[in-house]
Structures are given as structure tokens and as C-alpha cells.
Design an enzyme around this catalytic site. Sequence first.
Site, PDB file in Angstrom:
ATOM      1  N   SER A  41     -15.678 -35.192  22.629  1.00 38.74           N
ATOM      2  CA  SER A  41     -15.426 -33.995  21.911  1.00 38.74           C
ATOM      3  C   SER A  41     -13.718 -33.493  22.141  1.00 38.74           C
ATOM      4  CB  SER A  41     -16.476 -33.157  21.784  1.00 38.74           C
ATOM      5  OG  SER A  41     -17.550 -33.210  21.612  1.00 38.74           O
ATOM      6  N   GLU A  59     -22.469 -46.076  24.296  1.00 37.83           N
ATOM      7  CA  GLU A  59     -22.958 -46.115  23.158  1.00 37.83           C
ATOM      8  C   GLU A  59     -23.778 -48.179  23.120  1.00 37.83           C
ATOM      9  OE1 GLU A  59     -20.472 -42.722  20.699  1.00 37.83           O
ATOM     10  OE2 GLU A  59     -20.406 -44.974  19.781  1.00 37.83           O
ATOM     11  N   GLU A 113     -16.486 -39.799  29.836  1.00 34.19           N
ATOM     12  CA  GLU A 113     -16.951 -39.418  29.232  1.00 34.19           C
ATOM     13  C   GLU A 113     -19.018 -39.547  29.205  1.00 34.19           C
ATOM     14  OE1 GLU A 113     -15.138 -40.892  25.520  1.00 34.19           O
ATOM     15  OE2 GLU A 113     -17.064 -42.930  25.968  1.00 34.19           O
ATOM     16  N   GLY A 132     -19.574 -36.325  20.912  1.00 35.80           N
ATOM     17  CA  GLY A 132     -19.657 -36.053  19.415  1.00 35.80           C
ATOM     18  C   GLY A 132     -20.190 -34.799  19.097  1.00 35.80           C
ATOM     19  N   ASN A 168     -10.466 -43.772  19.479  1.00 36.84           N
ATOM     20  CA  ASN A 168     -11.696 -45.041  19.289  1.00 36.84           C
ATOM     21  C   ASN A 168     -12.571 -44.684  17.532  1.00 36.84           C
ATOM     22  OD1 ASN A 168     -14.270 -46.323  19.302  1.00 36.84           O
ATOM     23  ND2 ASN A 168     -15.692 -45.296  20.876  1.00 36.84           N
ATOM     24  N   TRP A 169     -12.026 -45.890  16.883  1.00 37.07           N
ATOM     25  CA  TRP A 169     -12.611 -46.010  15.173  1.00 37.07           C
ATOM     26  C   TRP A 169     -14.451 -45.946  15.385  1.00 37.07           C
ATOM     27  CZ3 TRP A 169      -8.728 -47.120  10.872  1.00 37.07           C
ATOM     28  CH2 TRP A 169      -7.832 -45.796  11.580  1.00 37.07           C
ATOM     29  N   LYS A 170     -14.696 -46.540  16.552  1.00 36.11           N
ATOM     30  CA  LYS A 170     -16.008 -46.956  16.298  1.00 36.11           C
ATOM     31  C   LYS A 170     -16.623 -47.242  15.016  1.00 36.11           C
ATOM     32  CE  LYS A 170     -17.252 -42.576  19.530  1.00 36.11           C
ATOM     33  NZ  LYS A 170     -18.287 -42.052  19.443  1.00 36.11           N
ATOM     34  N   HIS A 220     -19.024 -48.664  26.400  1.00 40.48           N
ATOM     35  CA  HIS A 220     -18.782 -47.198  26.246  1.00 40.48           C
ATOM     36  C   HIS A 220     -20.142 -47.405  26.682  1.00 40.48           C
ATOM     37  CE1 HIS A 220     -18.906 -43.934  23.218  1.00 40.48           C
ATOM     38  NE2 HIS A 220     -17.640 -44.015  23.272  1.00 40.48           N
ATOM     39  N   GLY A 225     -12.484 -39.966  19.586  1.00 38.03           N
ATOM     40  CA  GLY A 225     -13.793 -40.047  18.688  1.00 38.03           C
ATOM     41  C   GLY A 225     -13.699 -39.915  17.865  1.00 38.03           C
ATOM     42  N   GLY A 226     -14.114 -39.206  17.139  1.00 43.54           N
ATOM     43  CA  GLY A 226     -13.666 -38.820  15.676  1.00 43.54           C
ATOM     44  C   GLY A 226     -12.967 -37.715  14.914  1.00 43.54           C
TER      45      GLY A 226
END
Length: 246
Positions: free
Chosen positions: A208, A94, A162, A168, A8-10, A92, A229-230
Site C-alpha cells: 500500500s 500472491e 511486503e 492492497g 508491479n502491474w500484476k 511474491h 502495486g496498484g
Amino acid sequence: MRPLVAGNWKMNGLRAALSEVTTLAQMHPTPSCDVLICPPATLLAPMAEVAAGTSVAVGGQDCHAAASGAHTGDIAAEMIADAGGTAVIVGHSERRADHGEDDATVRAKAEAAIRAGLTAIICVGETEAERDAGRTLDVVLGQLAGSLPEGSLGASVVIAYEPVWAIGTGRVPELSDITEVHDALRADLAKHMPEAEAALVRLLYGGSVKPGNAAEIFGIENVNGGLVGGASLKASDFGQIVAAAG
């Protein structure tokens, strides 16, 4: 069950970042898991073109429940499919937090994804306050019940757990905690669909996930991959996570 590792590049990535997809595909031409990247909407079509014919699939990060209409700034599931996407993330944390999405909204979006022929990756997870109050399973299973479309089949949905407090932050639950939640999700799915279908639903862990911890997390029985994620933004990192799923 073939694992799924989804990135997920967000709200990250410009056209120059498409080279990461090419690199990833070269690193893993025949991976032992399904590989998916969900870029921002501006990169959906160009990434699908770059990834065509490779081991990397492309998906969306969100969709509207309607197929079309006066919804400025939104994107329909049919548009994601038309751009070359095969899946979409819905619910998600967010989106739930930043946009006030409740389970009913998430469920409608998941229904839209299935309507458009996409795999719906439905996210569930508890906040730190809910975890500290001992409500993890109540929250997660409640979100599952409220967000899962009626009549869902195992091939059409993926559930991503999640823990909100781990996304993150670098913090990861104990392996026993992840096991408890994933086992509960697997058992609870059988209440919402035939047992044979429930057994086909892939359960992803997100929060994470990194090259250094992916293998031990993916080694848990009811963890069938990850939502990353990141660490999915760079092929050098994401490629190691893909390898850990094999």
C-alpha cells in the site's frame, strides 16, 4: 545507494496502457532513482520497445526455474531477458499463496534470474496471523534464508519486504515496524554473503505504498525504494512516488 522504485502491474494492463510508460518517462527523464515496471507477460516486449532509451526499465513478474522445456504457460528468465527485461520478481506473496510456492521454489527461480543476467527481486513478508503471533522476524528472516541463492552478490539481488496483510488493503505498518524489519534484513544479509556485498543489496518496502506516504517510508534508513502495486498503474500516481524517492 541509488533507490529503486519498481511497479508491479500484476494481472492488469492492455496495450493501451503502454502510454502510461511514455508519460512516466516524460515526467522523469532523469530521475534520482532507478525506475522499473513489471507488466504482465503479454506486455513485456512491447513495453520494452516503448521504454527503450528512456529512464524506465522493464521486468517480469515471475519466471520458471528452467531455461526451457515442457512447462505450458510458464516463462523462462531467459525469455524475459530476450524480450528486453532487466529484472524479475520472484516469491511474491500472491505466488506463494495462490500457487503454493515455497522457499526452495523461490530460490530456484532467483537462481534462474541470476543465470539469465536479470536482477532477482526476492519478496518476503508475514501474514496478519503471523504478525499477531509475534513471528514477523522469524518468518521474514526464515524466508530470506530459504529464498536467497548461495553466492548471491549485492548487485544481482533485491529484497522486497511486503507484509502480506498490507498489500492492497490500504493498511501500512507503523514506521517503527518497517524500520525493525528492514534493519533486521540488513543485518541478516551479512550472514549469507560478504558484508561488503550485503551492504549493496537494495531493500524495498511494499504494501500500500501511495503518493501520500511514500516520502516518509523512503526516509527510513534501510529502505532503499519500494515495490508498488496498484499505484504504479497510472503515471500520475507512480510519478509522484518516483519523485518521493529522490
